[in-house]
Design a protein around this motif. Sequence first.
Motif, PDB file in Angstrom:
ATOM      1  N   TYR A 182     -24.094  -2.736  32.663  1.00  0.00           N
ATOM      2  CA  TYR A 182     -25.281  -3.232  31.965  1.00  0.00           C
ATOM      3  C   TYR A 182     -26.512  -3.084  32.856  1.00  0.00           C
ATOM      4  CZ  TYR A 182     -28.443  -6.531  29.640  1.00  0.00           C
ATOM      5  OH  TYR A 182     -29.521  -7.114  29.014  1.00  0.00           O
ATOM      6  N   ASN A 183     -26.314  -3.314  34.151  1.00  0.00           N
ATOM      7  CA  ASN A 183     -27.448  -3.299  35.076  1.00  0.00           C
ATOM      8  C   ASN A 183     -27.660  -1.967  35.778  1.00  0.00           C
ATOM      9  OD1 ASN A 183     -28.469  -5.942  34.800  1.00  0.00           O
ATOM     10  ND2 ASN A 183     -26.778  -6.749  36.015  1.00  0.00           N
TER      11      ASN A 183
ATOM     12  N   HIS B  22     -23.064  -7.427  27.311  1.00  0.00           N
ATOM     13  CA  HIS B  22     -24.533  -7.411  27.350  1.00  0.00           C
ATOM     14  C   HIS B  22     -25.113  -8.827  27.269  1.00  0.00           C
ATOM     15  CE1 HIS B  22     -22.994  -7.162  23.328  1.00  0.00           C
ATOM     16  NE2 HIS B  22     -24.162  -7.350  22.766  1.00  0.00           N
ATOM     17  N   VAL B  23     -24.469  -9.698  26.497  1.00  0.00           N
ATOM     18  CA  VAL B  23     -24.962 -11.070  26.361  1.00  0.00           C
ATOM     19  C   VAL B  23     -24.684 -11.835  27.655  1.00  0.00           C
ATOM     20  CG1 VAL B  23     -24.804 -13.159  24.967  1.00  0.00           C
ATOM     21  CG2 VAL B  23     -24.404 -10.934  23.909  1.00  0.00           C
ATOM     22  N   ARG B  24     -23.477 -11.651  28.191  1.00  0.00           N
ATOM     23  CA  ARG B  24     -23.127 -12.344  29.431  1.00  0.00           C
ATOM     24  C   ARG B  24     -24.016 -11.892  30.583  1.00  0.00           C
ATOM     25  NH1 ARG B  24     -18.492 -10.694  31.279  1.00  0.00           N
ATOM     26  NH2 ARG B  24     -17.724  -9.372  29.611  1.00  0.00           N
TER      27      ARG B  24
ATOM     28  N   ALA C  14     -27.003 -10.587  30.589  1.00  0.00           N
ATOM     29  CA  ALA C  14     -28.389 -11.075  30.491  1.00  0.00           C
ATOM     30  C   ALA C  14     -28.457 -12.519  30.995  1.00  0.00           C
ATOM     31  CB  ALA C  14     -28.878 -10.961  29.045  1.00  0.00           C
ATOM     32  N   ALA C  15     -27.428 -13.309  30.677  1.00  0.00           N
ATOM     33  CA  ALA C  15     -27.404 -14.709  31.117  1.00  0.00           C
ATOM     34  C   ALA C  15     -27.149 -14.801  32.632  1.00  0.00           C
ATOM     35  CB  ALA C  15     -26.340 -15.483  30.340  1.00  0.00           C
TER      36      ALA C  15
ATOM     37  N   ASN D 176     -27.950 -12.527  34.827  1.00  0.00           N
ATOM     38  CA  ASN D 176     -29.189 -12.068  35.488  1.00  0.00           C
ATOM     39  C   ASN D 176     -30.228 -13.192  35.538  1.00  0.00           C
ATOM     40  OD1 ASN D 176     -28.088  -9.511  35.717  1.00  0.00           O
ATOM     41  ND2 ASN D 176     -29.254  -8.609  34.039  1.00  0.00           N
ATOM     42  N   ALA D 177     -30.369 -13.894  34.414  1.00  0.00           N
ATOM     43  CA  ALA D 177     -31.391 -14.950  34.341  1.00  0.00           C
ATOM     44  C   ALA D 177     -31.030 -16.104  35.276  1.00  0.00           C
ATOM     45  CB  ALA D 177     -31.518 -15.445  32.898  1.00  0.00           C
TER      46      ALA D 177
ATOM     47  N   ARG E 286     -31.388  -2.601  36.089  1.00  0.00           N
ATOM     48  CA  ARG E 286     -32.245  -3.292  35.130  1.00  0.00           C
ATOM     49  C   ARG E 286     -32.200  -4.818  35.287  1.00  0.00           C
ATOM     50  NH1 ARG E 286     -30.607  -3.689  28.754  1.00  0.00           N
ATOM     51  NH2 ARG E 286     -28.676  -2.538  28.937  1.00  0.00           N
ATOM     52  N   GLY E 287     -31.259  -5.301  36.062  1.00  0.00           N
ATOM     53  CA  GLY E 287     -31.164  -6.732  36.348  1.00  0.00           C
ATOM     54  C   GLY E 287     -30.373  -6.868  37.630  1.00  0.00           C
TER      55      GLY E 287
ATOM     56  N   THR F  21     -27.975  -9.447  38.489  1.00  0.00           N
ATOM     57  CA  THR F  21     -26.694 -10.157  38.388  1.00  0.00           C
ATOM     58  C   THR F  21     -26.766 -11.609  38.871  1.00  0.00           C
ATOM     59  OG1 THR F  21     -25.565  -9.774  40.535  1.00  0.00           O
ATOM     60  CG2 THR F  21     -25.583  -7.955  38.982  1.00  0.00           C
TER      61      THR F  21
END
Length: 390
Positions: free
Chosen positions: A188-189, A257-259, A261-262, A264-265, A302-303, A305
């Motif tokens: 994802y990243n 993708h949902v996990r 993003a969470a 990363n945040a 893109r993020g 982790t």
Amino acid sequence: MLPDHRNDTQNLGFGTRAIHAGQRPDPTTGAIMTPVYQTSTYVQPELGRHLGYEYARTHNPTREALEGNLASLEGGKHGLSFASGLAATDTLMKLFSAGDHIVCGENVYGGTYRLFNQVISRMGIEFSFVDSSSVDAIRAALRPNTKLVHVETPTNPMMGITDIPAAAEVVHAAGALLSVDNTFASPYNQQPLALGADVVMHSVTKYLNGHSDMVGGVLVVNDDEIHERLRFLQNAAGGVPGPWDCWLVLRSTKTLHVRMAAHNANGLRIAQWLTEQPKIEKVYYPGLPSHPQHELAARQMRGFTGMITVETGSLEAARKFVNGVRIFSLAESLGGVESLIGHPASQTHASIPAERRNAMGLTDGIVRLSCGIEDVDDLIADLEQALAAV
Ligand code: PLP
């Protein structure tokens, strides 16, 4: 019906591929979930004719669905899954022969170092360990017989970043292959094949599965010939995963993708908070502008982790910190939905000699956090109360 990964799902978005790639409804019943083909063999209608499946070490439909799914997520053509991340790396090593030379990032997972240094090197393959965050160091280590350069980026646990496109250029000019352990980033990243790598490897155990309930590995490649050689080795050496584990990962990647993003945040927020804590001497997180390679990380990821490494200053401070958590759990491994805390020098990286560990900054005061996807305020409150005891 959505096409499977072989029919060009690459035009679809990452989340759509996470949910559908490699899979299609069961042709017999229409079951939307790929069945667990829990079988060791397949009945053949007559001698000399089979239905594409003879023996489960060689072929298994659940495993094939997973391999298609993971290949698609890495933007690659071929996926090969294994019983563990180390089994994947071990099979990759079997592409090479006595007399070959391999360059490896010095700050790789301790088990990878142990495999190379204590097992594969006994078979006449020579290794050089270098700081792969320096492309010059990689270049300087190359020899006429160098066949592979293997790096982790970000590294476990010091969060060093390798410039994948620059490394690929140098490695390819020397006629070698570049393999990237993408476990820490997740597809994802970061997608190393698109950045020029030849092989992507994962400990599927970590973010890809994300639920801390199985151990697995994968290799993803684009090149048909390398794929054929690896496919031969996968069957010939036999380090394959069971169908139930494959099914668990297939279910898990539907939410990757949902996990991520969470993760990363939460990772970014907690890393920022940690920089403000006087009892934390240093925070290693590529998403922070203070990370020496932040710009490079932002270019190829893109993020960043949920993985954060901190320097607490001493073994005693590290011990108090990891013993004091209540929502984080003290455990090896990473990448699950639940938050973990660990002490690399005595756990994941204990197989690396102390002098080598200290030279890379992996001191006894280093603590590694795998931030899960719980409510971030609860995680911060937990770290705050644990730090109060330090
Ligand atoms: N690569 C990295 C970055 C890891 O963290 C690990 C395990 O922790 C591995 C490889 C090995 O994978 P496995 O434990 O699935 O064999």
